[in-house]
Design a protein around this motif. Structure first.
Motif, PDB file in Angstrom:
ATOM      1  N   ARG A 179      11.297  -4.442  -2.415  1.00  0.00           N
ATOM      2  CA  ARG A 179      11.209  -5.069  -3.725  1.00  0.00           C
ATOM      3  C   ARG A 179      11.774  -6.488  -3.690  1.00  0.00           C
ATOM      4  O   ARG A 179      11.335  -7.371  -4.425  1.00  0.00           O
ATOM      5  CB  ARG A 179      11.963  -4.234  -4.762  1.00  0.00           C
ATOM      6  N   TRP A 196       8.566 -10.275  -0.765  1.00  0.00           N
ATOM      7  CA  TRP A 196       7.286 -10.536  -1.431  1.00  0.00           C
ATOM      8  C   TRP A 196       7.471 -11.118  -2.838  1.00  0.00           C
ATOM      9  O   TRP A 196       6.658 -10.896  -3.733  1.00  0.00           O
ATOM     10  CB  TRP A 196       6.443  -9.260  -1.536  1.00  0.00           C
ATOM     11  N   SER A 243       7.310  -8.726  -5.741  1.00  0.00           N
ATOM     12  CA  SER A 243       6.044  -8.075  -6.106  1.00  0.00           C
ATOM     13  C   SER A 243       5.294  -7.691  -4.844  1.00  0.00           C
ATOM     14  O   SER A 243       4.439  -8.443  -4.351  1.00  0.00           O
ATOM     15  CB  SER A 243       5.195  -9.025  -6.964  1.00  0.00           C
ATOM     16  N   PRO A 244       5.601  -6.533  -4.263  1.00  0.00           N
ATOM     17  CA  PRO A 244       4.965  -6.098  -3.021  1.00  0.00           C
ATOM     18  C   PRO A 244       3.452  -5.972  -3.183  1.00  0.00           C
ATOM     19  O   PRO A 244       2.962  -5.663  -4.274  1.00  0.00           O
ATOM     20  CB  PRO A 244       5.603  -4.735  -2.741  1.00  0.00           C
ATOM     21  N   PRO A 245       2.702  -6.209  -2.113  1.00  0.00           N
ATOM     22  CA  PRO A 245       1.241  -6.068  -2.186  1.00  0.00           C
ATOM     23  C   PRO A 245       0.838  -4.627  -2.434  1.00  0.00           C
ATOM     24  O   PRO A 245       1.557  -3.684  -2.072  1.00  0.00           O
ATOM     25  CB  PRO A 245       0.782  -6.540  -0.810  1.00  0.00           C
ATOM     26  N   ASN A 246      -0.328  -4.454  -3.021  1.00  0.00           N
ATOM     27  CA  ASN A 246      -0.818  -3.117  -3.343  1.00  0.00           C
ATOM     28  C   ASN A 246      -1.396  -2.395  -2.142  1.00  0.00           C
ATOM     29  O   ASN A 246      -1.424  -1.165  -2.098  1.00  0.00           O
ATOM     30  CB  ASN A 246      -1.880  -3.198  -4.445  1.00  0.00           C
ATOM     31  N   ASP A 247      -1.905  -3.179  -1.170  1.00  0.00           N
ATOM     32  CA  ASP A 247      -2.503  -2.560   0.008  1.00  0.00           C
ATOM     33  C   ASP A 247      -2.457  -3.549   1.163  1.00  0.00           C
ATOM     34  O   ASP A 247      -1.989  -4.692   1.020  1.00  0.00           O
ATOM     35  CB  ASP A 247      -3.947  -2.121  -0.272  1.00  0.00           C
ATOM     36  N   ASP A 248      -2.934  -3.092   2.335  1.00  0.00           N
ATOM     37  CA  ASP A 248      -2.887  -3.939   3.533  1.00  0.00           C
ATOM     38  C   ASP A 248      -3.739  -5.189   3.387  1.00  0.00           C
ATOM     39  O   ASP A 248      -3.382  -6.255   3.900  1.00  0.00           O
ATOM     40  CB  ASP A 248      -3.370  -3.135   4.751  1.00  0.00           C
ATOM     41  N   GLU A 292      -4.357  -6.946   0.686  1.00  0.00           N
ATOM     42  CA  GLU A 292      -3.632  -7.935  -0.107  1.00  0.00           C
ATOM     43  C   GLU A 292      -2.468  -8.523   0.691  1.00  0.00           C
ATOM     44  O   GLU A 292      -2.195  -9.724   0.624  1.00  0.00           O
ATOM     45  CB  GLU A 292      -3.109  -7.306  -1.398  1.00  0.00           C
ATOM     46  N   ALA A 293      -1.797  -7.689   1.468  1.00  0.00           N
ATOM     47  CA  ALA A 293      -0.679  -8.169   2.276  1.00  0.00           C
ATOM     48  C   ALA A 293      -1.154  -9.216   3.280  1.00  0.00           C
ATOM     49  O   ALA A 293      -0.548 -10.284   3.424  1.00  0.00           O
ATOM     50  CB  ALA A 293      -0.018  -6.998   3.002  1.00  0.00           C
ATOM     51  N   ARG A 349      -2.019 -12.470   1.529  1.00  0.00           N
ATOM     52  CA  ARG A 349      -0.842 -13.227   1.091  1.00  0.00           C
ATOM     53  C   ARG A 349      -0.113 -13.863   2.264  1.00  0.00           C
ATOM     54  O   ARG A 349       0.455 -14.955   2.148  1.00  0.00           O
ATOM     55  CB  ARG A 349       0.075 -12.307   0.275  1.00  0.00           C
TER      56      ARG A 349
END
Length: 204
Positions: A4, A7, A10-15, A17-18, A21
């Motif tokens: 938490r 990022w 606001s952690p990415p929702n999936d790989d 998005e990661a 970013r």
């Protein structure tokens, strides 16, 4: 909890998005520094540990190349506009090379993609699938009727390789002093242009 804090909270929702970013952060860093960046630099900018970035990109070089490809769309649009209306293959390619060599001084992402001057890639990367794809995308945007000029897919790929090698030589050794745009244009038109036009006279 650590995730938490990273990022930007606001952690990415999936790989996907990661990865996106991470590349965006790399593009931003390269644009601000104008130089090669490391996995550690990107991790710090995102507030994550290096292992998080390594999960998606095994090396700084892989990340640099991903950032480069994410940054060239705008360049290709401007190049297309620059050579718009040029139907002579030698004229269009000469202008494309001059434009690219000029722009690479302003856009480090482009140099990263095309030149080992900006990264630790081996010279073999010049003829990599990625570099060839970039080159083919570039010349297919020209107003040149390549087929009418004697070029099929095989010879177009060879032309792309030849032009990439030519640009690489200027990246590595621009000259002392470097040629002016007009001198460079005249040099390329005489030697590279002659080789490009020679294909027109080849038996079909």
């Amino acid at each position: 909890m650590a995730g938490r804090r990273g990022w930007g909270g606001s952690p990415p929702n999936d790989d996907e998005e990661a990865s996106r970013r991470i590349v965006a952060a790399a593009v931003d860093l390269i644009g601000r520094t104008g130089a090669e960046i490391s996995i550690a630099d990107v991790a710090e900018s995102l507030g994550v540990i290096r292992q998080t970035v390594y999960r998606y990109f095994p090396s700084s070089d892989a990340l640099m190349r991903a950032a480069a490809f994410a940054s060239v769309d705008n360049f290709l649009d401007r190049l297309t506009q620059h050579v718009s209306g040029m139907k002579d293959p030698a004229e269009a390619m000469t202008e494309a090379v001059v434009f690219t060599l000029t722009e690479v001084r302003r856009i480090p992402h482009l140099g990263i993609l095309l030149s080992s001057t900006y990264s630790n890639v081996h010279t073999e990367s010049l003829t990599s699938e990625e570099a060839q794809t970039f080159g083919m995308t570039m010349i297919r945007r020209f107003d040149v009727d390549w087929h009418s000029c004697g070029y099929d897919d095989e010879s177009l790929h060879e032309l792309v390789e030849y032009v990439l090698r030519t640009m690489q030589s200027f990246f590595l050794s621009p000259g002392n002093p470097p040629r002016s745009q007009e001198d460079l244009r005249r040099y390329l038109r005489r030697w590279m242009g002659t080789a490009i036009i020679a294909q027109v006279d080849q038996p079909r």
